[in-house]
Design a protein around this motif. Structure first.
Motif, PDB file in Angstrom:
ATOM      1  N   ALA A   1       0.734  -1.286   0.080  1.00  0.00           N
ATOM      2  CA  ALA A   1       0.053  -0.084  -0.143  1.00  0.00           C
ATOM      3  C   ALA A   1       0.897   1.264  -0.104  1.00  0.00           C
ATOM      4  O   ALA A   1       0.710   2.322  -0.644  1.00  0.00           O
ATOM      5  CB  ALA A   1      -0.949  -0.019   1.217  1.00  0.00           C
ATOM      6  N   ILE A   2       2.101   1.474   0.724  1.00  0.00           N
ATOM      7  CA  ILE A   2       2.728   2.312   0.754  1.00  0.00           C
ATOM      8  C   ILE A   2       3.578   2.492  -0.569  1.00  0.00           C
ATOM      9  O   ILE A   2       3.654   3.586  -1.103  1.00  0.00           O
ATOM     10  CB  ILE A   2       3.934   2.098   1.723  1.00  0.00           C
ATOM     11  N   LEU A   3       3.918   1.501  -1.169  1.00  0.00           N
ATOM     12  CA  LEU A   3       4.695   1.610  -2.527  1.00  0.00           C
ATOM     13  C   LEU A   3       3.692   2.156  -3.424  1.00  0.00           C
ATOM     14  O   LEU A   3       3.800   3.163  -4.320  1.00  0.00           O
ATOM     15  CB  LEU A   3       5.014   0.156  -3.044  1.00  0.00           C
ATOM     16  N   ALA A   4       2.396   1.616  -3.613  1.00  0.00           N
ATOM     17  CA  ALA A   4       1.344   2.234  -4.531  1.00  0.00           C
ATOM     18  C   ALA A   4       1.084   3.611  -4.100  1.00  0.00           C
ATOM     19  O   ALA A   4       1.001   4.469  -5.377  1.00  0.00           O
ATOM     20  CB  ALA A   4      -0.032   1.345  -4.229  1.00  0.00           C
ATOM     21  N   ALA A   5       0.908   4.101  -2.893  1.00  0.00           N
ATOM     22  CA  ALA A   5       0.762   5.572  -2.631  1.00  0.00           C
ATOM     23  C   ALA A   5       1.967   6.265  -3.209  1.00  0.00           C
ATOM     24  O   ALA A   5       1.776   7.241  -3.694  1.00  0.00           O
ATOM     25  CB  ALA A   5       0.448   5.539  -1.240  1.00  0.00           C
ATOM     26  N   ALA A   6       3.171   5.769  -2.987  1.00  0.00           N
ATOM     27  CA  ALA A   6       4.461   6.555  -3.235  1.00  0.00           C
ATOM     28  C   ALA A   6       4.540   6.783  -4.796  1.00  0.00           C
ATOM     29  O   ALA A   6       4.893   7.587  -5.328  1.00  0.00           O
ATOM     30  CB  ALA A   6       5.605   5.818  -2.881  1.00  0.00           C
ATOM     31  N   ARG A   7       4.262   5.747  -5.483  1.00  0.00           N
ATOM     32  CA  ARG A   7       4.302   5.759  -7.120  1.00  0.00           C
ATOM     33  C   ARG A   7       3.164   6.770  -7.434  1.00  0.00           C
ATOM     34  O   ARG A   7       3.786   7.697  -8.344  1.00  0.00           O
ATOM     35  CB  ARG A   7       3.793   4.278  -7.540  1.00  0.00           C
ATOM     36  N   THR A   8       2.200   6.908  -7.139  1.00  0.00           N
ATOM     37  CA  THR A   8       1.047   7.709  -7.330  1.00  0.00           C
ATOM     38  C   THR A   8       1.522   9.315  -6.862  1.00  0.00           C
ATOM     39  O   THR A   8       1.626  10.244  -7.811  1.00  0.00           O
ATOM     40  CB  THR A   8      -0.319   7.363  -6.699  1.00  0.00           C
ATOM     41  N   ARG A   9       2.070   9.293  -5.800  1.00  0.00           N
ATOM     42  CA  ARG A   9       2.228  10.786  -5.351  1.00  0.00           C
ATOM     43  C   ARG A   9       3.624  11.360  -6.029  1.00  0.00           C
ATOM     44  O   ARG A   9       3.432  12.362  -6.415  1.00  0.00           O
ATOM     45  CB  ARG A   9       2.597  10.659  -3.782  1.00  0.00           C
ATOM     46  N   PHE A  10       4.570  10.428  -6.130  1.00  0.00           N
ATOM     47  CA  PHE A  10       5.795  11.003  -7.078  1.00  0.00           C
ATOM     48  C   PHE A  10       5.511  11.340  -8.260  1.00  0.00           C
ATOM     49  O   PHE A  10       6.025  12.272  -8.758  1.00  0.00           O
ATOM     50  CB  PHE A  10       6.992   9.745  -6.825  1.00  0.00           C
ATOM     51  N   ALA A  11       4.550  10.480  -8.875  1.00  0.00           N
ATOM     52  CA  ALA A  11       4.120  10.861 -10.399  1.00  0.00           C
ATOM     53  C   ALA A  11       3.372  12.209 -10.426  1.00  0.00           C
ATOM     54  O   ALA A  11       3.595  12.925 -11.253  1.00  0.00           O
ATOM     55  CB  ALA A  11       3.517   9.602 -10.939  1.00  0.00           C
ATOM     56  N   GLU A  12       2.440  12.177  -9.562  1.00  0.00           N
ATOM     57  CA  GLU A  12       1.597  13.439  -9.442  1.00  0.00           C
ATOM     58  C   GLU A  12       2.360  14.954  -9.130  1.00  0.00           C
ATOM     59  O   GLU A  12       2.131  15.926  -9.921  1.00  0.00           O
ATOM     60  CB  GLU A  12       0.689  13.362  -8.411  1.00  0.00           C
ATOM     61  N   VAL A  13       3.253  14.692  -8.009  1.00  0.00           N
ATOM     62  CA  VAL A  13       3.949  16.202  -7.771  1.00  0.00           C
ATOM     63  C   VAL A  13       5.389  16.147  -7.838  1.00  0.00           C
ATOM     64  O   VAL A  13       6.165  16.987  -7.314  1.00  0.00           O
ATOM     65  CB  VAL A  13       3.501  16.547  -6.331  1.00  0.00           C
ATOM     66  N   GLY A  14       6.100  14.984  -8.097  1.00  0.00           N
ATOM     67  CA  GLY A  14       7.562  15.006  -8.241  1.00  0.00           C
ATOM     68  C   GLY A  14       8.125  14.709  -6.448  1.00  0.00           C
ATOM     69  O   GLY A  14       7.441  14.664  -5.640  1.00  0.00           O
ATOM     70  N   PHE A  15       9.324  14.500  -6.844  1.00  0.00           N
ATOM     71  CA  PHE A  15      10.043  13.894  -5.443  1.00  0.00           C
ATOM     72  C   PHE A  15      10.118  14.772  -4.541  1.00  0.00           C
ATOM     73  O   PHE A  15       9.827  14.585  -3.204  1.00  0.00           O
ATOM     74  CB  PHE A  15      11.761  13.526  -6.000  1.00  0.00           C
ATOM     75  N   ASP A  16      10.445  16.138  -4.817  1.00  0.00           N
ATOM     76  CA  ASP A  16      10.617  17.084  -3.727  1.00  0.00           C
ATOM     77  C   ASP A  16       9.411  17.432  -3.091  1.00  0.00           C
ATOM     78  O   ASP A  16       9.307  17.542  -1.772  1.00  0.00           O
ATOM     79  CB  ASP A  16      11.460  18.519  -4.366  1.00  0.00           C
ATOM     80  N   LYS A  17       8.073  17.714  -3.778  1.00  0.00           N
ATOM     81  CA  LYS A  17       7.018  17.917  -3.265  1.00  0.00           C
ATOM     82  C   LYS A  17       6.129  16.832  -2.432  1.00  0.00           C
ATOM     83  O   LYS A  17       5.174  17.119  -1.886  1.00  0.00           O
ATOM     84  CB  LYS A  17       6.139  18.644  -4.199  1.00  0.00           C
ATOM     85  N   ALA A  18       6.753  15.607  -2.906  1.00  0.00           N
ATOM     86  CA  ALA A  18       6.121  14.505  -2.292  1.00  0.00           C
ATOM     87  C   ALA A  18       6.566  14.013  -0.766  1.00  0.00           C
ATOM     88  O   ALA A  18       7.556  13.788  -0.594  1.00  0.00           O
ATOM     89  CB  ALA A  18       5.912  13.260  -2.957  1.00  0.00           C
ATOM     90  N   SER A  19       5.882  14.554   0.094  1.00  0.00           N
ATOM     91  CA  SER A  19       6.222  14.199   1.666  1.00  0.00           C
ATOM     92  C   SER A  19       5.796  12.786   2.070  1.00  0.00           C
ATOM     93  O   SER A  19       4.856  12.379   1.535  1.00  0.00           O
ATOM     94  CB  SER A  19       5.652  15.176   2.546  1.00  0.00           C
ATOM     95  N   ILE A  20       6.680  12.433   3.156  1.00  0.00           N
ATOM     96  CA  ILE A  20       6.408  11.024   3.622  1.00  0.00           C
ATOM     97  C   ILE A  20       5.203  11.151   4.406  1.00  0.00           C
ATOM     98  O   ILE A  20       4.307  10.133   4.130  1.00  0.00           O
ATOM     99  CB  ILE A  20       7.401  10.809   4.710  1.00  0.00           C
ATOM    100  N   ARG A  21       4.947  12.011   4.823  1.00  0.00           N
ATOM    101  CA  ARG A  21       3.150  12.484   5.552  1.00  0.00           C
ATOM    102  C   ARG A  21       2.016  12.384   4.575  1.00  0.00           C
ATOM    103  O   ARG A  21       1.283  11.457   4.862  1.00  0.00           O
ATOM    104  CB  ARG A  21       3.150  13.830   6.418  1.00  0.00           C
TER     105      ARG A  21
END
Length: 212
Positions: free
Chosen positions: A30-50
């Motif tokens: 679930a974390i990996l799926a959320a990370a893939r989506t978030r990184f793709a949407e806003v980029g690495f810098d803007k995607a926070s762990i929270r």
């Protein structure tokens, strides 16, 4: 704590619940799926762990528990079995005028290694599966982020320079490891360094006559 939306959102370590919970493989996925989506949407810098933890329905501390740093999370999300620090450490250690040859030597050497086989498969899958935003974030915001800062002369040109470097190395990757264009496919690494390194160096530090 379940993997659904009922998890508590708190600061990393706010409640101390960092241990594995029942069904931890589902949590990790679930974390990996959320990370893939978030990184793709806003980029690495803007995607926070929270924000990734919230999307996955878990406590932020669990993200750190499973993956460590945000950079390690991005690498895991891309399913690349290579630590970017292998390349980054070598790049940091050289002077500016040797960046081109060092990047070619480090990256191509990595592709040609046993671990590189799976890395090339992962990159091919990302591109073929349409997850180009994830690949772009990994290249520009992790692998070349420090390079972009170092070559930002004149100010504001770092991103253009890094993008040109990426285009060169992706072209070499496709020709050498995916399509198999000869003699590039079987060319010794040091020959590639001699031929491609100067072009990469020009992109990174040469006069590109960029608009003011």
């Amino acid at each position: 704590m379940s993997s659904g939306g009922g998890a508590t959102e708190s600061d990393d370590g706010g409640n101390g619940r960092t241990g594995r919970r029942p069904g931890h493989s589902g949590t990790r996925d679930a974390i990996l799926a959320a990370a893939r989506t978030r990184f793709a949407e806003v980029g690495f810098d803007k995607a926070s762990i929270r924000s990734i933890a919230t999307a996955a329905g878990v406590d932020p501390a669990l993200v750190h528990h499973y993956f460590g740093t945000k950079q390690e999370l991005l690498t895991a999300a891309m399913d690349i079995p290579i630590d970017p620090e292998v390349v980054l450490g070598r790049i940091r250690a050289v002077p500016l005028d040797r960046l081109g040859e060092t990047i070619v030597r480090a990256v191509v050497g990595l592709w040609d290694s046993p671990a590189g086989v799976q890395a090339v498969v992962a990159i091919r899958s990302l591109i073929g599966g349409g997850e180009v935003s994830l690949a772009r974030a990994f290249l520009l915001e992790v692998v070349l982020k420090e390079v972009r800062t170092r070559v930002d002369s004149p100010p504001g040109s770092g991103t253009t320079r890094a993008s040109l470097a990426v285009s060169q190395m992706v072209g070499v990757l496709v020709a050498r490891k995916i399509i198999g264009v000869e003699p590039l496919a079987s060319m010794p690494v040091e020959e590639l360094v001699r031929l491609v390194g100067p072009t990469l160096q020009r992109y990174l530090t040469g006069d590109l006559d960029l608009p003011g």
